[in-house]
Design an enzyme around this catalytic site. Structure first.
Site, PDB file in Angstrom:
ATOM      1  N   GLU A  62       0.848  -1.202   0.000  1.00 34.30           N
ATOM      2  CA  GLU A  62       0.000   0.000   0.000  1.00 34.30           C
ATOM      3  C   GLU A  62       0.877   1.243   0.000  1.00 34.30           C
ATOM      4  OE1 GLU A  62      -2.858   2.448   3.081  1.00 34.30           O
ATOM      5  OE2 GLU A  62      -2.834   0.257   3.241  1.00 34.30           O
TER       6      GLU A  62
ATOM      7  N   LYS B  13     -11.683  -2.019   6.537  1.00 32.36           N
ATOM      8  CA  LYS B  13     -10.465  -1.849   7.320  1.00 32.36           C
ATOM      9  C   LYS B  13     -10.830  -1.340   8.705  1.00 32.36           C
ATOM     10  CE  LYS B  13      -7.662   1.757   6.925  1.00 32.36           C
ATOM     11  NZ  LYS B  13      -6.620   2.713   6.476  1.00 32.36           N
TER      12      LYS B  13
END
Length: 225
Positions: A53, A142
């Protein structure tokens, strides 16, 4: 007579990548500039952590992303994180991001990814936020910041939301990755506890060792489920 009840709409969502399904780990990268990413990514990939990421809090992500993809090819996948606007989401997708990660639950950003068939992991903490993200089409939600609630929180979410997929992020350590996986997490997302001093001149061989240890812990936890 009241109108006939309509069947619930089918929620469209992009699947998690095979890389993420295979590894169960995401490395979250932040640095002074994205030009510093390549050697760190190489060390992570050598250790078996290959879902990367790239956070927009780092300058130069949109410019470096295509270069990283050219360099690593199928050995790694690159998502863009800290996405908070539709414009950022579109730019990330156009630059080649295979997934988007957000720190908040924003329906417009989620819809942007869903409409383009790109995996999206919106951040939230409360059951309301997480359910909103999931029903909007998130690939997984998340839980952020995960260290505030702990692995038991994921287990409790499965009560009212048995099908929800969860990725904890924020304060997740290498040592407690097994507990998160045992609680039902799809994957674990780590920044500082995994990266350590890698962007400050630290030994990248040590980073590879940490990545390998994380993968071993995750793999063993999955095997015991």
């Amino acid at each position: 007579m009241p109108p006939p009840e309509q069947p619930p709409a089918v929620i469209e969502r992009a699947s998690a990548s095979q890389i993420l399904l295979d590894t169960g780990t995401i490395a979250v990268l932040r640095a002074s500039h994205a030009r510093a990413y390549a050697p760190v990514v190489e060390a992570l990939v050598h250790g078996g952590v290959s879902s990367i990421e790239l956070t927009l809090s780092t300058p130069g992500v949109f410019e470096e992303l295509p270069l990283l993809q050219d360099r690593f090819g199928s050995a790694a996948e690159f998502g863009v994180g800290t996405v908070t606007t539709v414009d950022e989401a579109v730019r990330a997708i156009e630059a080649g991001a295979t997934y988007l990660v957000t720190p908040v639950t924003d329906s417009a950003v989620i819809s942007t990814a869903v409409e383009r068939g790109v995996a999206v992991y919106p951040g939230g903490l409360t059951p309301t936020e997480l359910y909103k993200g999931w029903t909007a089409g998130a690939t997984a939600v998340k839980v952020f910041p995960a260290s505030v609630v702990g692995p038991g929180y994921v287990s409790m979410l499965r009560g009212p939301f048995p099908g929800i997929e969860v990725v904890p992020s924020g304060g997740v350590s290498i040592e407690d990755a097994a507990d998160w996986m045992a609680a039902g997490a799809l994957a674990v997302s780590l920044g500082g506890p995994l990266l350590g001093d890698a962007f400050k001149g630290g030994d990248l061989r040590k980073l590879t060792e940490r990545a390998r240890r994380l993968r071993n812990i995750v793999d063993e936890a999955r095997a015991s489920l």
